[in-house]
Write an enzyme that holds these catalytic residues in place. Structure first.
Site, PDB file in Angstrom:
ATOM      1  N   PRO A  80     141.861 -66.770  -9.775  1.00 43.64           N
ATOM      2  CG  PRO A  80     142.974 -67.882 -11.501  1.00 43.64           C
ATOM      3  CD  PRO A  80     141.824 -67.979 -10.576  1.00 43.64           C
ATOM      4  CD  GLU A  81     138.279 -61.585 -10.236  1.00 42.81           C
ATOM      5  OE1 GLU A  81     138.322 -60.341 -10.259  1.00 42.81           O
ATOM      6  OE2 GLU A  81     137.238 -62.224 -10.032  1.00 42.81           O
ATOM      7  CG  HIS A  89     144.077 -81.712 -12.353  1.00 44.60           C
ATOM      8  ND1 HIS A  89     143.633 -82.237 -13.549  1.00 44.60           N
ATOM      9  CD2 HIS A  89     143.200 -82.141 -11.422  1.00 44.60           C
ATOM     10  CE1 HIS A  89     142.528 -82.933 -13.336  1.00 44.60           C
ATOM     11  NE2 HIS A  89     142.255 -82.890 -12.052  1.00 44.60           N
ATOM     12  NE  ARG A 105     136.983 -74.671 -16.353  1.00 42.60           N
ATOM     13  CZ  ARG A 105     136.107 -73.672 -16.382  1.00 42.60           C
ATOM     14  NH1 ARG A 105     135.950 -72.909 -15.328  1.00 42.60           N
ATOM     15  NH2 ARG A 105     135.414 -73.450 -17.459  1.00 42.60           N
ATOM     16  NE  ARG A 160     134.684 -51.018 -25.897  1.00 44.02           N
ATOM     17  CZ  ARG A 160     135.587 -51.808 -25.326  1.00 44.02           C
ATOM     18  NH1 ARG A 160     136.712 -51.314 -24.885  1.00 44.02           N
ATOM     19  NH2 ARG A 160     135.354 -53.086 -25.206  1.00 44.02           N
TER      20      ARG A 160
END
Length: 284
Positions: A11-12, A102, A120, A164
């Site tokens: 899942p992006e 799950h 998970r 950054r």
DNA sequence: CACGGATCCTGATGGC
DNA sequence: TGCCATCAGGATCCGT
């Protein structure tokens, strides 16, 4: 009606968006009839489940990798974590579709059952009264701009990159400059842009920032389109599961030849995550 | 505030 | 076959 199952085993942003497209229209205007909560997810729901019975689903939006389900009062935030997937089944309205090992959250509505499967359990389903609430802001408040929106422009992107000093790959993953670029697409976008993942963010020129910006837009857009077409195939085919990942140029291809130059793809670790790149095509 | 590391959890995979 | 170590798509939290 056939069960529509999207394998969001990765899942992006594109997978989350395609998941949204798969059920948003079909659940819109439905009324919540029941909720079943399985094992604990990343955060508690934040409200007694029964309280939500009778509320109406107005629509489903996406922000980064979150899905925002607007209700006639309040909203539900959904996140798929690393291993979550959503399925919407109109049959689930009537039949008892027994939850599998799950399946950790069921939203029963007058138009079907929306079910979260997440082995998970890094995913989450969170209710909040408003997008301005403390919890909503904790989850959404620091998100960067949407990569597929107008606000993802070169001036801001380059300006932010200059603030950054850490490796560009990690900056992309952090999601506070631009959202939705996960571990796979970070490697893929940097390959398309010809930028070594280890380059420090603040040393990227404006010209290279533009290459990266357009690579991100390109790789995510193509993945959404590919997912959308796979989605249409799904809705015609019964019970077929599948994968709509674009063919990767570098991701998970360590030791294999680069598609551009035939040099061997390398794997390194950055921030405890695997990174893949071509040392010849991607300049420091 | 920016940064790097630890962390939540389960399953798949590979070496011995 | 069993056992153990390693790794996996995310993103928050915490110490520095």
């Amino acid at each position: 009606m056939a069960l529509l199952f999207i394998d969001a085993d990765m899942p992006e942003l594109p997978e989350v968006e395609v998941t949204r497209l798969s059920f948003a229209d079909r659940i819109a205007s439905a009324t919540i009839s029941d909720i079943r909560v399985g094992k604990p997810l990343r955060w508690p729901l934040g409200i007694a489940p029964k309280t939500l019975i009778g509320r109406q689903v107005l629509g489903v939006r996406r922000r980064g990798k979150y899905l925002l389900m607007d209700l006639n009062k309040g909203l539900i935030l959904w996140h798929l974590g690393m291993s979550g997937s959503l399925s919407f089944s109109a049959d689930g309205l009537i039949t008892n579709e027994l939850p599998q090992a799950h399946d950790h959250f069921d939203l029963f509505t007058t138009q079907g059952l929306l079910r979260l499967n997440d082995p998970r359990r890094f995913g989450a389903v969170v209710y909040t009264d408003s997008e301005a609430s403390v919890m909503a802001q904790k989850l959404l408040g620091r998100l960067g701009v949407e990569p597929l929106g107008d606000e993802f422009d070169l001036n801001n992107f380059h300006k932010n990159l200059k603030q950054r000093s850490t490796a560009i790959k990690n900056v992309l993953l952090a999601g506070d400059i631009v959202v939705g670029v996960g571990n796979i697409y970070a490697s893929e976008a940097l390959f398309l842009a010809g930028i070594r993942p280890t380059v420090r963010s603040n040393r990227i020129s404006r010209a290279r920032a533009e290459k990266l910006r357009s690579a991100i837009v390109s790789v995510l857009t193509r993945a959404v389109i590919k997912g959308g077409s796979t989605l249409r195939d799904f809705s015609n085919a019964d019970g077929q599961t599948g994968y709509f990942q674009l063919e990767a140029n570098v991701y998970d291809r360590a030791g294999q030849p680069c598609n551009k130059c035939s040099g061997l793809i390398k794997r390194i670790v950055q921030g405890q995550r695997a990174t893949y790149f071509c040392a010849r095509c991607q300049k420091p």
